[in-house]
Scaffold this active site. Structure first.
Site, PDB file in Angstrom:
ATOM      1  N   ASN A  13      20.354 -23.798  14.818  1.00 31.62           N
ATOM      2  CA  ASN A  13      20.202 -24.851  13.677  1.00 31.62           C
ATOM      3  C   ASN A  13      21.350 -25.747  13.665  1.00 31.62           C
ATOM      4  O   ASN A  13      22.453 -25.404  13.063  1.00 31.62           O
ATOM      5  CB  ASN A  13      20.055 -24.097  12.290  1.00 31.62           C
ATOM      6  CG  ASN A  13      19.796 -24.890  11.274  1.00 31.62           C
ATOM      7  OD1 ASN A  13      19.576 -26.308  11.321  1.00 31.62           O
ATOM      8  ND2 ASN A  13      19.874 -24.436   9.861  1.00 31.62           N
ATOM      9  N   LYS A  15      21.669 -28.274  11.693  1.00 29.80           N
ATOM     10  CA  LYS A  15      21.882 -28.935  10.345  1.00 29.80           C
ATOM     11  C   LYS A  15      22.185 -30.532  10.550  1.00 29.80           C
ATOM     12  O   LYS A  15      21.500 -31.217  11.501  1.00 29.80           O
ATOM     13  CB  LYS A  15      22.853 -28.225   9.830  1.00 29.80           C
ATOM     14  CG  LYS A  15      22.890 -26.496   9.588  1.00 29.80           C
ATOM     15  CD  LYS A  15      23.726 -25.913   8.762  1.00 29.80           C
ATOM     16  CE  LYS A  15      23.401 -24.397   9.114  1.00 29.80           C
ATOM     17  NZ  LYS A  15      24.276 -23.677   8.069  1.00 29.80           N
ATOM     18  N   HIS A  98      15.383 -22.329   4.033  1.00 31.32           N
ATOM     19  CA  HIS A  98      16.746 -22.191   4.384  1.00 31.32           C
ATOM     20  C   HIS A  98      17.253 -22.267   3.024  1.00 31.32           C
ATOM     21  O   HIS A  98      17.161 -23.024   2.285  1.00 31.32           O
ATOM     22  CB  HIS A  98      17.154 -23.280   5.273  1.00 31.32           C
ATOM     23  CG  HIS A  98      18.721 -22.969   5.721  1.00 31.32           C
ATOM     24  ND1 HIS A  98      19.783 -23.051   5.046  1.00 31.32           N
ATOM     25  CD2 HIS A  98      18.854 -22.438   7.036  1.00 31.32           C
ATOM     26  CE1 HIS A  98      20.875 -22.730   5.894  1.00 31.32           C
ATOM     27  NE2 HIS A  98      20.496 -22.370   6.869  1.00 31.32           N
ATOM     28  N   GLU A 100      20.118 -23.630   2.086  1.00 35.88           N
ATOM     29  CA  GLU A 100      20.870 -24.762   1.685  1.00 35.88           C
ATOM     30  C   GLU A 100      19.589 -25.622   1.163  1.00 35.88           C
ATOM     31  O   GLU A 100      19.817 -26.233   0.112  1.00 35.88           O
ATOM     32  CB  GLU A 100      21.262 -25.672   3.090  1.00 35.88           C
ATOM     33  CG  GLU A 100      22.692 -24.911   3.429  1.00 35.88           C
ATOM     34  CD  GLU A 100      22.955 -24.833   4.678  1.00 35.88           C
ATOM     35  OE1 GLU A 100      22.542 -25.764   5.575  1.00 35.88           O
ATOM     36  OE2 GLU A 100      23.805 -24.210   5.298  1.00 35.88           O
ATOM     37  N   GLU A 170      19.200 -14.337   6.243  1.00 37.58           N
ATOM     38  CA  GLU A 170      20.415 -15.077   6.253  1.00 37.58           C
ATOM     39  C   GLU A 170      21.158 -14.877   4.906  1.00 37.58           C
ATOM     40  O   GLU A 170      20.882 -15.576   3.956  1.00 37.58           O
ATOM     41  CB  GLU A 170      20.493 -16.491   6.553  1.00 37.58           C
ATOM     42  CG  GLU A 170      19.780 -16.963   7.986  1.00 37.58           C
ATOM     43  CD  GLU A 170      20.218 -18.261   8.224  1.00 37.58           C
ATOM     44  OE1 GLU A 170      20.476 -18.586   9.443  1.00 37.58           O
ATOM     45  OE2 GLU A 170      20.133 -19.216   7.296  1.00 37.58           O
ATOM     46  N   GLY A 176      28.143 -19.861   7.214  1.00 40.02           N
ATOM     47  CA  GLY A 176      29.192 -21.002   7.347  1.00 40.02           C
ATOM     48  C   GLY A 176      30.705 -20.446   6.745  1.00 40.02           C
ATOM     49  O   GLY A 176      31.658 -21.198   6.550  1.00 40.02           O
ATOM     50  N   SER A 215      27.461 -16.827  10.596  1.00 41.86           N
ATOM     51  CA  SER A 215      28.532 -16.491  10.997  1.00 41.86           C
ATOM     52  C   SER A 215      28.390 -15.899  12.357  1.00 41.86           C
ATOM     53  O   SER A 215      29.123 -15.035  12.576  1.00 41.86           O
ATOM     54  CB  SER A 215      29.354 -16.100  10.166  1.00 41.86           C
ATOM     55  OG  SER A 215      29.969 -16.881   8.942  1.00 41.86           O
TER      56      SER A 215
HETATM   57  P1  13P Z   1      26.364 -20.563  10.579  1.00 42.89           P
HETATM   58  O1  13P Z   1      26.028 -19.801  11.753  1.00 42.89           O
HETATM   59  O2  13P Z   1      27.318 -21.615  10.435  1.00 42.89           O
HETATM   60  O3  13P Z   1      26.901 -19.411   9.487  1.00 42.89           O
HETATM   61  O4  13P Z   1      25.051 -20.950   9.894  1.00 42.89           O
HETATM   62  C1  13P Z   1      23.899 -19.928   9.692  1.00 42.89           C
HETATM   63  C2  13P Z   1      22.630 -20.804   9.214  1.00 42.89           C
HETATM   64  O5  13P Z   1      22.583 -21.295   8.124  1.00 42.89           O
HETATM   65  C3  13P Z   1      21.654 -21.049  10.207  1.00 42.89           C
HETATM   66  O6  13P Z   1      20.577 -21.408   9.698  1.00 42.89           O
END
Ligand code: 13P
Length: 260
Positions: A13, A15, A98, A100, A170, A176, A215
């Site tokens: 992803n 982003k 997601h 976010e 997740e 992150g 992560s």
């Molecule tokens: P990270 O791997 O940067 O922690 O992000 C995970 C994520 O949100 C994948 O959708």
């Protein structure tokens, strides 16, 4: 079907990262470096504007694309929205729910459920993200939150629809932060998710693919991939680095046989 027979899924992803040139370069580097493995499906999930150019670049490769979200609506006067119908010819998957999107853009369980339905209607395979915040975890509410998110989006699916859904666990606090869940914590939630599906959908639940996200790196991936109910990863930061991302793809091969 046993865990060993489920096909791995490694999804990157991106982003809201990459310029046009960076996106092409990254996709090419991944295509060059990632081994093409029959038991691993590799998916890139770039920002919307790069989807069509990447289809061209990846022609002839086994790497497929996904969208990061889609509108809850089919089409119409919804300025700024991108519909499942628009991306379906170019994408195999689409992320819905997601954290976010839930946290920063106010997507409720109802909106996520609507997005999942519209994605299925246009032939996409939704990757439904579920997971608890740090506060919820500390309150011991992880399974309560995951259950609410699953029930709202998946309870009324038909068996045929359920077969096309992927779940990504997740935990919000692991995204992150460089602080992943432990493989054993991720496994216990994944196992619980699978049981939830098996109770409602029988054998289809045994075939459900469950990803861990938060992560993930090439270094810690093997730990997650040894877990019997984890079938791959939804990768954020490490998917922007071809060596890291392909290392995660390769990590699937370090797992010899998984027991159920
Ligand atoms: P990270 O791997 O940067 O922690 O992000 C995970 C994520 O949100 C994948 O959708």
């Amino acid at each position: 079907m046993t865990a060993g027979e489920r096909r791995w899924l490694i999804a990157g992803n991106w982003k809201m990262h990459t310029t046009y040139e960076e996106a092409l370069e990254l996709a090419e580097a991944i295509q060059r470096r990632c081994p093409s493995l029959p038991n691993v499906e590799v998916i890139l999930i770039p920002p919307f504007p790069w989807i069509v150019p990447l289809v061209e670049r990846l022609r002839g490769s086994s790497i497929a694309l996904g969208g990061q979200t889609c509108s809850a609506y089919d089409q119409g006067a919804y300025t700024g929205e991108v519909s499942a119908r628009m991306i379906a010819p170019f994408c195999r998957y689409v992320i819905v729910g997601h954290s976010e999107r839930r946290r920063l853009f106010g997507e409720t369980d109802e909106v996520v459920a609507a997005k999942l339905r519209v994605a299925l209607r246009y032939g996409l395979r939704p990757i439904l993200c579920v997971g608890e915040s740090l506060e919820e975890r500390e309150a011991g509410a992880t399974l309560h939150v995951v259950e609410r998110q699953l029930r709202s989006a998946c309870e009324s699916l038909s068996l045929a629809e359920c077969e096309r859904v992927v779940i990504a666990y997740e935990p919000v606090w692991a995204i992150g932060t460089g602080k992943p869940a432990t493989p054993s914590d991720a496994q216990s939630v994944a196992e619980w998710i699978r049981r939830w599906f098996v109770l409602r959908f029988g054998d289809v639940g045994k075939e459900l693919r469950i990803l861990y996200g938060g992560s993930v790196t090439a270094e810690n991936a093997p730990g997650f991939f040894k877990a019997p109910d984890i079938d791959g990863a939804l990768v954020g930061g490490a998917s922007l680095d071809a060596t890291q991302f392909c290392g995660i793809v390769e990590a699937t091969q370090s797992v010899e046989a998984r027991s159920e």
